[in-house]
Design a protein around this motif. Structure first.
Motif, PDB file in Angstrom:
ATOM      1  N   MET A   1       0.853  -1.170   0.000  1.00  0.00           N
ATOM      2  CA  MET A   1       0.000   0.000   0.000  1.00  0.00           C
ATOM      3  C   MET A   1       0.898   1.232   0.000  1.00  0.00           C
ATOM      4  N   PRO A   2       0.948   1.964  -1.074  1.00  0.00           N
ATOM      5  CA  PRO A   2       1.804   3.152  -1.131  1.00  0.00           C
ATOM      6  C   PRO A   2       1.503   4.119   0.010  1.00  0.00           C
ATOM      7  N   GLY A   3       2.540   4.627   0.648  1.00  0.00           N
ATOM      8  CA  GLY A   3       2.377   5.582   1.735  1.00  0.00           C
ATOM      9  C   GLY A   3       2.063   4.954   3.078  1.00  0.00           C
ATOM     10  N   SER A   4       2.054   3.621   3.151  1.00  0.00           N
ATOM     11  CA  SER A   4       1.723   2.963   4.413  1.00  0.00           C
ATOM     12  C   SER A   4       2.881   3.052   5.394  1.00  0.00           C
ATOM     13  N   ILE A   5       2.558   2.926   6.670  1.00  0.00           N
ATOM     14  CA  ILE A   5       3.577   2.896   7.716  1.00  0.00           C
ATOM     15  C   ILE A   5       3.379   1.639   8.548  1.00  0.00           C
ATOM     16  N   TYR A   6       4.447   1.149   9.123  1.00  0.00           N
ATOM     17  CA  TYR A   6       4.430  -0.057   9.949  1.00  0.00           C
ATOM     18  C   TYR A   6       4.367   0.354  11.411  1.00  0.00           C
ATOM     19  N   VAL A   7       3.382  -0.168  12.129  1.00  0.00           N
ATOM     20  CA  VAL A   7       3.266   0.076  13.560  1.00  0.00           C
ATOM     21  C   VAL A   7       3.182  -1.281  14.233  1.00  0.00           C
TER      22      VAL A   7
END
Length: 53
Positions: A1-7
């Motif tokens: 997913m473009p622009g996603s971040i991992y948390v």
């Protein structure tokens, strides 16, 4: 997913939450999704490296 971040969180399973923001327009048609296996690459939010379980 473009622009996603991992948390990272403490879950023991492989489930994923996806939160969509106001710029979300539509899903990609299933036939256009590249399903080639490969590494998962996502960005850690600034200041959260190593956070969570």
């Amino acid at each position: 997913m473009p622009g996603s971040i991992y948390v990272r969180d403490g879950r023991a399973d492989a489930s994923v939450d996806l939160v969509l923001g106001p710029s979300f327009k539509a899903l990609t048609a299933p036939g256009l999704v590249d399903q080639t296996p490969g590494p998962i690459v996502c960005t850690l939010p600034t200041g959260t490296a190593g956070a969570g379980g």
